[in-house]
Design an enzyme around this catalytic site. Sequence first.
Site, PDB file in Angstrom:
ATOM      1  CG  ASP A 112     -25.967  18.505   0.633  1.00 14.25           C
ATOM      2  OD1 ASP A 112     -26.801  18.052   1.452  1.00 14.25           O
ATOM      3  OD2 ASP A 112     -25.331  17.776  -0.162  1.00 14.25           O
ATOM      4  NE  ARG A 145     -16.133  15.936  -1.112  1.00 11.17           N
ATOM      5  CZ  ARG A 145     -17.036  15.402  -1.921  1.00 11.17           C
ATOM      6  NH1 ARG A 145     -18.178  16.048  -2.141  1.00 11.17           N
ATOM      7  NH2 ARG A 145     -16.810  14.248  -2.526  1.00 11.17           N
ATOM      8  NE  ARG A 168      -8.565  23.725 -12.362  1.00 10.24           N
ATOM      9  CZ  ARG A 168      -8.275  22.438 -12.495  1.00 10.24           C
ATOM     10  NH1 ARG A 168      -7.129  21.976 -12.018  1.00 10.24           N
ATOM     11  NH2 ARG A 168      -9.090  21.612 -13.107  1.00 10.24           N
ATOM     12  CB  ILE A 202     -22.200  19.963 -10.299  1.00  7.43           C
ATOM     13  CG1 ILE A 202     -22.196  18.477  -9.942  1.00  7.43           C
ATOM     14  CG2 ILE A 202     -23.204  20.718  -9.425  1.00  7.43           C
ATOM     15  CD1 ILE A 202     -21.583  18.155  -8.599  1.00  7.43           C
ATOM     16  CD  GLU A 206     -19.900  16.828   5.157  1.00  4.05           C
ATOM     17  OE1 GLU A 206     -19.682  15.664   4.751  1.00  4.05           O
ATOM     18  OE2 GLU A 206     -20.211  17.747   4.397  1.00  4.05           O
ATOM     19  CG  LEU A 239     -19.361  26.250 -15.965  1.00  2.00           C
ATOM     20  CD1 LEU A 239     -20.581  26.729 -15.198  1.00  2.00           C
ATOM     21  CD2 LEU A 239     -19.111  27.143 -17.176  1.00  2.00           C
ATOM     22  N   GLY A 240     -17.862  22.727 -13.722  1.00  2.00           N
ATOM     23  CA  GLY A 240     -17.686  21.358 -14.190  1.00  2.00           C
ATOM     24  C   GLY A 240     -19.036  20.750 -14.540  1.00  2.00           C
ATOM     25  CG  HIS A 282     -22.196  15.271   1.950  1.00  2.00           C
ATOM     26  ND1 HIS A 282     -20.848  15.320   2.228  1.00  2.00           N
ATOM     27  CD2 HIS A 282     -22.282  15.167   0.591  1.00  2.00           C
ATOM     28  CE1 HIS A 282     -20.152  15.250   1.109  1.00  2.00           C
ATOM     29  NE2 HIS A 282     -21.007  15.145   0.094  1.00  2.00           N
TER      30      HIS A 282
END
Length: 311
Positions: free
Chosen positions: A255, A231, A173, A153, A260, A150-151, A278
């Site tokens: 995504d 990621r 965390r 984004i 990659e 929950l940053g 991505h």
Amino acid sequence: MKPSLLVLIHLGDASRAHIDAAFDTIHAPDALQREAAIARHGGAIRAVLTNGTTGLSAADIDRMPRLELVSALGAGYENLAVDHARSRGIVLANGAGTNADCVADHAFALLLAVVRDVPQLDRATREGAWRDHLPSRPSVSNRRLGIVGLGHIGAKLARRAEGFDMEVGYHNRKPREDRPLLRYFDSVAALAQWSDFLVVATPGGAATRHLIDETVLAALGPRGFVVNVSRGSVVDTAALARALAAGTLAGAALDVYEGEPEPPQSLIGLRNVVLTPHVGGRSPEAIAASVDNFLDNARRHFAGEPVLTPI
């Protein structure tokens, strides 16, 4: 005299022109060009612009004795040798928040696409199929959305979920004291078991590698869907492929993915997967904001002021 900047990522013409106006710029967006640029100009380089995927190694940092600023264009910096850079007194910055709206938009586009089966319906329609011969798909509204991370984004995802009348839970965390109305889970598995949809927006790196593993996917269950916009390393691709093929997970939309830029071979043949290359954080608006943020940080640093978005 403008400071010397080494750019290790691809930039569009407008972004490149904007940055070139402020720096004596060396563009080296692949490994061979990077090696040649550092060998030739390493002694003069004072700043590096990279991203989380490309990063910057400790060995390359040591080949640039005048280096004093390293910035990731986006939020991620998982392949940047942070501790080594700090030991050299190098200032570190990123683009935290500059593309959060774009990534959150894309995450919901992926969620809607995989739950409502949009790619398959598009294909079927082009082939002449009508709805009476196609399976009914679940709704997205009024369901439970789990957010891993929950940053910037993740918070944007939670706000968008309100518009779909969704109940939102999250794992971090530690709990976010500024989000008391959201339900906190102290483990990803517990969050997955509660959720209908799980959206992954946590940083990459060693600490989160394969955080979404077989146990988490099993907890999400045969009616669950997972979306990854963080990621590729965060999701265990092999476990995901097994779950999707066996029907123990309803669907996935990615995504980002391991290996990659090569697409994940174990997933591309499955109909219950939606893949994009991505691009979640890429839009003209997001890229312009990221470049402007980098230039603002650089101006402040070279003026002896603290950067706005430090790592």
